[in-house]
Scaffold this active site. Structure first.
Site, PDB file in Angstrom:
ATOM      1  CG  HIS A 411      -2.270   0.635   0.946  1.00 13.51           C
ATOM      2  ND1 HIS A 411      -2.511   1.457  -0.118  1.00 13.51           N
ATOM      3  CD2 HIS A 411      -3.449   0.570   1.615  1.00 13.51           C
ATOM      4  CE1 HIS A 411      -3.762   1.866  -0.108  1.00 13.51           C
ATOM      5  NE2 HIS A 411      -4.362   1.351   0.935  1.00 13.51           N
ATOM      6  CG  ASP A 415      -2.645   5.154  -4.365  1.00 11.25           C
ATOM      7  OD1 ASP A 415      -1.949   5.040  -3.343  1.00 11.25           O
ATOM      8  OD2 ASP A 415      -2.576   6.112  -5.153  1.00 11.25           O
TER       9      ASP A 415
END
Length: 440
Positions: A411, A415
């Site tokens: 992450h 995204d």
């Protein structure tokens, strides 16, 4: 007679140390030239160490699981002639200064009394002050109490020491003292009965066996890799179901018409071709992240690692340049690499350098998984099992073959929106498999 010292070899690639994973000899064993003496493992491969001489093993400088520095003494061999070793005392001194774990334990001073020979401390009844009333026998109406499963038995340190020396598990002893406390008399009675449980349960027996297994070799490498990935990568996992009915029909048709020299197609080659197309649209996912330097490297080549279970543990052979391979070529390379990984003949370069990984448990793949990213990659795609489910088509329920994809992303780099777009693109390709074969 002389001595020949074999040192940890330099296996190249800047490796400064290696883990000893296996001894093939022990002190006193005869050895001959070219006989394999030991096996060591680096971050990338397992290396066997042969003997350059004939002789007899005198000393081993490490235990399985130890990390040994390059050029540190590994073992000594008695050979005919002068050998290459200094005097035995000097060699032992040098080895002790270099090897992490010596083969023999240090000598024990004559003033130290081993635990098994230490006199048992006096019983509390014998050392109690005169003012304390003598212990009374428990009334006949009071039954001894045994600890409940998982409960630590109550006993004094002296009783525990006696039980340890006698090899008695105090959880099997019924205590007659306050709150079920085990006394010396309780222990004596238990031993006199032949160390049988005071109140056995008919048809059932407690299993108190334990086994300690040292984590070494490939299992240690897997543990270190998983710890690194989980501790440094913030995972986001995205799960989507894919209708693979048409893909399975196509796969069955292609397998029925395959040539004798062509391997049987599984779903993986189709998924890998779909990955290539999806990564071409989102190159940021075909990447590695050096989080120490803060650098993301996007790769043009698509090197797909395939998590493979082997008798020794999990390995990840790599299908290189999947972007330049067709379905049948990918299937053949998958078969070759899987066989090499399972029989331990995979080359070092075949087990490293992946840019994205696929993990699949085949028919036992479960409904959903949470794959751990293969550091330093930024994505991994998990394949779950195919199940036939009723699907509403607007007029009726029809049977369709459904498979979940469980994919994890770093992450910090990917995204959530980009992860979803990537998986949805793979879904579209697998549900309309003709798109996989359209170039451009």
């Amino acid at each position: 007679m002389g001595e020949f010292v074999i040192k940890m070899p330099d296996v190249g690639e800047g490796v400064a140390e290696a883990e000893l994973v296996e001894w093939h000899v022990k002190p006193g064993d005869p050895v001959r030239e070219d006989m394999v003496l030991a096996a060591v493992m680096t971050d990338k491969a397992t290396v066997e160490i042969p003997s350059p001489v004939d002789g007899t093993v005198l000393w081993l400088g490490a235990e399985v699981g130890d990390t040994v520095a390059v050029k540190a003494p590994l073992l000594r061999i008695a050979v005919a002639g002068e050998g290459d070793a200094p005097a035995a005392a000097d060699t032992a001194k040098d080895a002790a200064a270099t090897v992490e774990t010596p083969a023999a334990p240090p000598a024990i001073s004559a003033e130290v009394i081993p635990l098994e020979r230490a006199p048992a401390p006096p019983r509390p009844e014998q050392s109690a002050p005169p003012t304390v009333a003598p212990r009374r026998e428990a009334p006949a109406a009071i039954h001894p109490a045994r600890p409940e499963p998982g409960e630590k038995p109550l006993a004094s340190p002296a009783v525990r020491l006696r039980a340890q020396e006698a090899g008695v598990d105090l959880r099997q002893v019924a205590g007659s003292g306050p709150a079920g406390r085990i006394t010396h008399d309780d222990l004596d009675q238990f031993i006199a009965r032949g160390a049988q449980p005071a109140m056995p349960v008919p048809g059932l027996a407690r299993n108190t066996a334990t086994e300690e297994i040292k984590v070494t070799g490939l299992r240690r490498r897997i543990a270190e890799k998983m710890r690194l990935a989980v501790s440094r990568i913030p995972h986001i996992t995205y799960v989507e179901e894919v209708d693979v009915t048409d893909l399975e029909d196509l796969r069955a048709t292609m397998n029925a018409g395959r040539k004798p020299d062509q391997p049987k197609l599984t779903i993986l080659p189709f998924l890998m071709r779909a990955l290539v197309k999806a990564l071409g649209e989102q190159p940021g996912i075909n990447a590695t992240f050096d989080d120490d330097a803060g650098i993301i490297t996007r790769h043009g080549a698509v090197h797909i690692g395939i998590a493979t279970q082997t008798p020794a543990g999990l390995t990840v052979p790599v299908v290189r340049h999947a972007e330049a391979r067709r379905i049948w070529d990918i299937a053949a390379e998958l078969t070759r690499l899987a066989d090499a990984a399972r029989n331990g003949t995979a080359a070092r370069e075949e087990l490293s350098g992946s840019t994205i990984t696929i993990t699949s448990l085949g028919a036992i793949g479960g409904i959903v998984t949470t794959p751990i990213i293969n550091h330093p990659e930024v994505a991994i795609v998990g394949v779950n099992k195919i199940m036939t489910r009723p699907v509403w088509d607007g007029a009726q329920f029809i049977p369709r073959k459904i498979m979940n994809l469980s994919s994890s992303f770093d992450h910090r780099v990917v995204d959530g929106w980009d992860a979803a777009v990537f998986v949805q693109r793979i879904k579209a390709l697998l549900e309309t498999p003709a798109l996989i074969f359209i170039e451009g």
